[in-house]
Design a protein around this motif. Sequence first.
Motif, PDB file in Angstrom:
ATOM      1  N   LEU A   1     -36.333  37.187  -0.942  1.00  0.00           N
ATOM      2  CA  LEU A   1     -34.970  36.729  -0.695  1.00  0.00           C
ATOM      3  C   LEU A   1     -35.011  35.359  -0.025  1.00  0.00           C
TER       4      LEU A   1
ATOM      5  N   GLU B   1     -26.349  34.146   2.898  1.00  0.00           N
ATOM      6  CA  GLU B   1     -27.713  34.693   2.788  1.00  0.00           C
ATOM      7  C   GLU B   1     -28.418  34.624   4.138  1.00  0.00           C
TER       8      GLU B   1
ATOM      9  N   GLU C   1     -26.969  37.437   6.227  1.00  0.00           N
ATOM     10  CA  GLU C   1     -27.522  38.719   5.767  1.00  0.00           C
ATOM     11  C   GLU C   1     -28.952  38.898   6.257  1.00  0.00           C
TER      12      GLU C   1
END
Length: 188
Positions: free
Chosen positions: A172, A179, A182
């Motif tokens: 990721l 992002e 997260e």
Amino acid sequence: MHKIPAVIFAGGKSSRMGKDKSQLPFAGYPSLSEYQYRRLEKLFEEVYLSSKSDKFCFECRLIEDNYAVHSPLAALVSAFEKLDAPEIFVLSVDAPFVDEEVIGKLMDARGKEYDVIVAESPHGIEPLCGIYRRSILPEAAQMLKNGDHRLTTLLETVKTRRMKFASKEPFLNLNRPEEYQEALKRLL
């Protein structure tokens, strides 16, 4: 401890993030750069940060990118121009979940028959998580001269071994603010 140098690419524009993602706080460290650097110091004898300039607020080995363009290919060529190493491990600063297991699998796959050993997740090839041999330098330098900065093109023209990983989680990337947020939640 792995004997080859590790180079963390931290010189991108961070245009999707809106600010320099390498300088964002992460996992108790003042910056994502320092988090990645300290983490890889436990796995590699030599760790370097690749960037256009020394923008880091901690003691580190730096490879200043020699080229005006912002591209991973330029950083890769610069790393081989600065380091006297037959191969290097490359990781993007914005991939903080690439762990020791992923790195170990890539290191175990090394062999002289390949120019590059690169991770492949369910999302596809991960060109900024792999081992590059000096043998790519002539092709990479020519591509840079021609204005083609795509690492995927380089990987198609040299002998590349793709190491498949079942999970996308380690790969990721923190490209956008959501992002990053997260990723911070994943640390809790």
